[in-house]
Design a protein around this motif. Structure first.
Motif, PDB file in Angstrom:
ATOM      1  N   CYS A  89      10.959  28.986 -28.164  1.00 24.17           N
ATOM      2  CA  CYS A  89      10.806  29.347 -26.746  1.00 24.17           C
ATOM      3  C   CYS A  89      11.375  28.253 -25.843  1.00 24.17           C
ATOM      4  O   CYS A  89      12.002  28.542 -24.815  1.00 24.17           O
ATOM      5  CB  CYS A  89       9.333  29.580 -26.409  1.00 24.17           C
ATOM      6  N   GLU A  90      11.172  27.002 -26.235  1.00 27.37           N
ATOM      7  CA  GLU A  90      11.721  25.886 -25.461  1.00 27.37           C
ATOM      8  C   GLU A  90      13.250  25.905 -25.509  1.00 27.37           C
ATOM      9  O   GLU A  90      13.924  25.731 -24.489  1.00 27.37           O
ATOM     10  CB  GLU A  90      11.192  24.563 -26.017  1.00 27.37           C
ATOM     11  N   ASP A  91      13.806  26.140 -26.706  1.00 31.28           N
ATOM     12  CA  ASP A  91      15.263  26.204 -26.859  1.00 31.28           C
ATOM     13  C   ASP A  91      15.863  27.346 -26.051  1.00 31.28           C
ATOM     14  O   ASP A  91      16.987  27.232 -25.523  1.00 31.28           O
ATOM     15  CB  ASP A  91      15.638  26.363 -28.340  1.00 31.28           C
ATOM     16  N   GLU A  92      15.109  28.439 -25.942  1.00 32.79           N
ATOM     17  CA  GLU A  92      15.586  29.601 -25.199  1.00 32.79           C
ATOM     18  C   GLU A  92      15.280  29.490 -23.703  1.00 32.79           C
ATOM     19  O   GLU A  92      15.523  30.434 -22.954  1.00 32.79           O
ATOM     20  CB  GLU A  92      14.939  30.876 -25.759  1.00 32.79           C
ATOM     21  N   GLN A  93      14.721  28.347 -23.282  1.00 25.77           N
ATOM     22  CA  GLN A  93      14.399  28.063 -21.881  1.00 25.77           C
ATOM     23  C   GLN A  93      13.371  29.042 -21.314  1.00 25.77           C
ATOM     24  O   GLN A  93      13.367  29.348 -20.117  1.00 25.77           O
ATOM     25  CB  GLN A  93      15.670  28.050 -21.018  1.00 25.77           C
ATOM     26  N   ILE A  94      12.495  29.530 -22.195  1.00 27.66           N
ATOM     27  CA  ILE A  94      11.384  30.373 -21.759  1.00 27.66           C
ATOM     28  C   ILE A  94      10.237  29.490 -21.268  1.00 27.66           C
ATOM     29  O   ILE A  94       9.521  29.843 -20.334  1.00 27.66           O
ATOM     30  CB  ILE A  94      10.924  31.292 -22.911  1.00 27.66           C
ATOM     31  N   ILE A  95      10.064  28.327 -21.935  1.00 28.33           N
ATOM     32  CA  ILE A  95       9.086  27.339 -21.511  1.00 28.33           C
ATOM     33  C   ILE A  95       9.771  25.986 -21.416  1.00 28.33           C
ATOM     34  O   ILE A  95      10.857  25.789 -21.971  1.00 28.33           O
ATOM     35  CB  ILE A  95       7.892  27.260 -22.493  1.00 28.33           C
ATOM     36  N   SER A  96       9.136  25.044 -20.734  1.00 26.17           N
ATOM     37  CA  SER A  96       9.761  23.735 -20.521  1.00 26.17           C
ATOM     38  C   SER A  96       9.595  22.804 -21.710  1.00 26.17           C
ATOM     39  O   SER A  96      10.430  21.917 -21.939  1.00 26.17           O
ATOM     40  CB  SER A  96       9.168  23.074 -19.268  1.00 26.17           C
ATOM     41  N   HIS A  97       8.500  22.971 -22.478  1.00 24.76           N
ATOM     42  CA  HIS A  97       8.270  22.105 -23.625  1.00 24.76           C
ATOM     43  C   HIS A  97       7.342  22.799 -24.609  1.00 24.76           C
ATOM     44  O   HIS A  97       6.695  23.803 -24.269  1.00 24.76           O
ATOM     45  CB  HIS A  97       7.657  20.765 -23.182  1.00 24.76           C
ATOM     46  N   ASN A  98       7.260  22.273 -25.808  1.00 21.01           N
ATOM     47  CA  ASN A  98       6.419  22.838 -26.852  1.00 21.01           C
ATOM     48  C   ASN A  98       5.033  22.183 -26.803  1.00 21.01           C
ATOM     49  O   ASN A  98       4.872  21.027 -27.190  1.00 21.01           O
ATOM     50  CB  ASN A  98       7.063  22.604 -28.221  1.00 21.01           C
ATOM     51  N   PRO A  99       3.994  22.907 -26.361  1.00 19.13           N
ATOM     52  CA  PRO A  99       2.649  22.317 -26.249  1.00 19.13           C
ATOM     53  C   PRO A  99       1.948  22.103 -27.587  1.00 19.13           C
ATOM     54  O   PRO A  99       0.887  21.484 -27.633  1.00 19.13           O
ATOM     55  CB  PRO A  99       1.895  23.342 -25.394  1.00 19.13           C
ATOM     56  N   ALA A 100       2.532  22.626 -28.682  1.00 16.82           N
ATOM     57  CA  ALA A 100       1.909  22.453 -30.005  1.00 16.82           C
ATOM     58  C   ALA A 100       2.528  21.300 -30.778  1.00 16.82           C
ATOM     59  O   ALA A 100       2.165  21.068 -31.933  1.00 16.82           O
ATOM     60  CB  ALA A 100       2.037  23.752 -30.812  1.00 16.82           C
ATOM     61  N   HIS A 101       3.443  20.569 -30.159  1.00 18.06           N
ATOM     62  CA  HIS A 101       4.135  19.486 -30.858  1.00 18.06           C
ATOM     63  C   HIS A 101       3.135  18.443 -31.361  1.00 18.06           C
ATOM     64  O   HIS A 101       2.300  17.948 -30.605  1.00 18.06           O
ATOM     65  CB  HIS A 101       5.146  18.835 -29.911  1.00 18.06           C
ATOM     66  N   ARG A 102       3.201  18.162 -32.661  1.00 16.19           N
ATOM     67  CA  ARG A 102       2.365  17.152 -33.318  1.00 16.19           C
ATOM     68  C   ARG A 102       0.869  17.457 -33.248  1.00 16.19           C
ATOM     69  O   ARG A 102       0.038  16.560 -33.424  1.00 16.19           O
ATOM     70  CB  ARG A 102       2.622  15.763 -32.722  1.00 16.19           C
ATOM     71  N   LEU A 103       0.514  18.697 -33.038  1.00 17.58           N
ATOM     72  CA  LEU A 103      -0.901  19.081 -33.039  1.00 17.58           C
ATOM     73  C   LEU A 103      -1.273  19.498 -34.459  1.00 17.58           C
ATOM     74  O   LEU A 103      -1.004  20.615 -34.884  1.00 17.58           O
ATOM     75  CB  LEU A 103      -1.158  20.222 -32.055  1.00 17.58           C
ATOM     76  N   LYS A 104      -1.854  18.588 -35.201  1.00 14.23           N
ATOM     77  CA  LYS A 104      -2.149  18.825 -36.607  1.00 14.23           C
ATOM     78  C   LYS A 104      -3.640  18.674 -36.873  1.00 14.23           C
ATOM     79  O   LYS A 104      -4.409  18.247 -36.015  1.00 14.23           O
ATOM     80  CB  LYS A 104      -1.354  17.849 -37.487  1.00 14.23           C
TER      81      LYS A 104
END
Length: 433
Positions: free
Chosen positions: A186-201
């Motif tokens: 979604c971020e790559d497709e410019q649907i959202i500005s950033h990935n909110p799940a990044h590094r959420l483990k």
């Protein structure tokens, strides 16, 4: 104002040489230009004079007003709902050949947890807090959400029931990985500005080796001497055969449940299970592989061939017009083994098992197979190929061919001996007489 511009023109020549009017010789130093230059200087000195007296309002009365940037008339981008974004993501992954149709169903079943838990909200409203809520909710959900106890209940109602057997941490981690990949897209497709799940483990407290425990010798005696085996009461052939097949081949549950009748055959004089995802002789394709290494020929133990006569059972199924070994197993979502797993879990509750660090379930049969060779220090490349793992030695993986089925039988399967007497199973109704 004097019209004699000779003195002013000399000043203009000096200024021009210093680049005050742009590149040298870019403007004609005419009387008209000198006139405008003089007016500008007079205005400049009047402003300086007023400022010296503390008057900063004078300049506003003689200078043109600052231009105001026009308001943007561009309409805001329409919000994209989660359901729409998920469908676009699925189509893109399949078109790019990143997913097969089978893997698409598996991955989408995990991604649908976003809409199940958050609702069909716009994608740009999925923030860090929302993803944490999804994670925490998944950890509280029952492992078998489609069972009778939870059928028709909402996510909130399932959590309220506080189920004992909740989704495994590893499964939730896998869900988070899929969710993060989707949001990165979604971020790559410019649907959202950033990935909110990044590094959420999720940090798992137990080491990898303790997630599941193998069955002990005593466990195996209790499992296969349970009343269902002794009294011949299993209603489905798969309930009888699949645990035994997994124990003596190390095969995964789904690999067994999806077998076609022609997948039980001879190779190099050895009976094997041909684990593949190829179409059968009728063009019927409904199998999948966990990874490329899962495609293999799995030799059958003499107990399965000579005592229980499993190849003959497979031939009977073909004679009766069945395309699959276990036609009673129907696909739920993308798996044939779902109901078998539920029934085995219920069956296991009636069996006395020894205490262990990890859980003991159907997959523990595969762990038991692996543990036998681990304890015997026999987990070489022939074992890894038989077990469906990538070969550890680079030379065997890259430069050598596949080990023949006869070699895997001699070095792996023929060595297997659990020290448990299972001869009573030969009298079972699903064993050809």
């Amino acid at each position: 104002m004097s019209k004699d511009y000779d003195t002013m023109r000399n000043c203009m020549i000096i200024a021009a040489q210093d680049g005050a009017f742009g590149p040298p010789n870019s403007l004609p130093l005419s009387d008209e230009f000198a006139h405008e230059f003089t007016k500008t200087l007079i205005t400049y000195y009047r402003i300086i004079s007023h400022r010296a007296e503390g008057d900063y309002g004078f300049e506003k009365s003689i200078l043109p007003p600052e231009s105001v940037a026009p308001q943007s008339t561009q309409e805001p981008k329409p919000q994209i709902l989660l359901s729409e974004a998920l469908e676009r993501y699925k189509a893109d992954r399949i078109a790019a050949k990143r997913w097969s149709e089978g893997s698409a169903k598996d991955i989408m079943s995990t991604l649908n947890s976003l809409t199940d838990i958050l609702g069909d909200i716009p994608v740009d409203e999925v923030d860090r807090q929302a993803v944490r809520h999804v994670r925490d909710t998944l950890l509280q959900l029952p492992r078998f959400r489609n069972s009778k106890r939870f059928k028709g209940k909402t996510i909130e109602e399932m959590v309220t029931l506080e189920p004992d057997n909740t989704v495994a941490v590893s499964t939730v981690s896998n869900n988070l990985t899929n969710i993060s990949s989707f949001l990165t897209w979604c971020e790559d497709e410019q649907i959202i500005s950033h990935n909110p799940a990044h590094r959420l483990k999720i940090k798992e407290e137990k080491p990898e080796t303790e997630h599941r425990s193998p069955y002990t010798t005593k466990d195996l005696e209790n499992l296969f001497n349970a009343s269902q085996y002794v009294e011949d009461t299993f209603l489905h052939p798969s309930d009888f055969w699949c645990p035994i097949l997994s124990l003596f081949t190390g095969a995964r549950r789904e690999e067994l449940c999806q077998l076609h009748v022609e997948d039980v055959r001879q190779e190099d004089g050895v009976w094997v299970l041909d684990i593949n995802k190829e179409k059968n002789v009728h063009g019927f394709a409904n199998k999948k592989l966990k990874n490329p290494s899962a495609k293999r020929l799995l030799p059958l133990h003499p107990f399965l061939v000579e005592t229980l006569r499993f190849p003959e059972f497979a031939r009977q199924q073909a004679t009766n017009g069945h395309l699959r070994i276990f036609p009673e197993l129907v696909k739920i979502n993308t798996n044939y083994g779902h109901k078998l797993g539920e029934r085995f879990s219920e069956f296991k509750k009636s069996v006395d098992l020894e205490e262990a660090e990890g859980v003991k379930d159907f997959h523990s049969l595969r762990h038991t197979f692996s543990n036998f060779f681990k304890q015997g220090k026999m987990q070489g490349d022939p074992f890894e190929q038989t077990f469906g793992h990538k070969l550890k030695k680079m030379s065997a993986e890259r430069y050598g061919g596949r080990f023949p089925a006869s070699m895997c039988f001699e070095e792996v399967i023929s060595q297997l001996d659990y020290g448990v007497d299972l001869s009573h199973l030969v009298k079972y109704k699903y064993v050809p007489q």
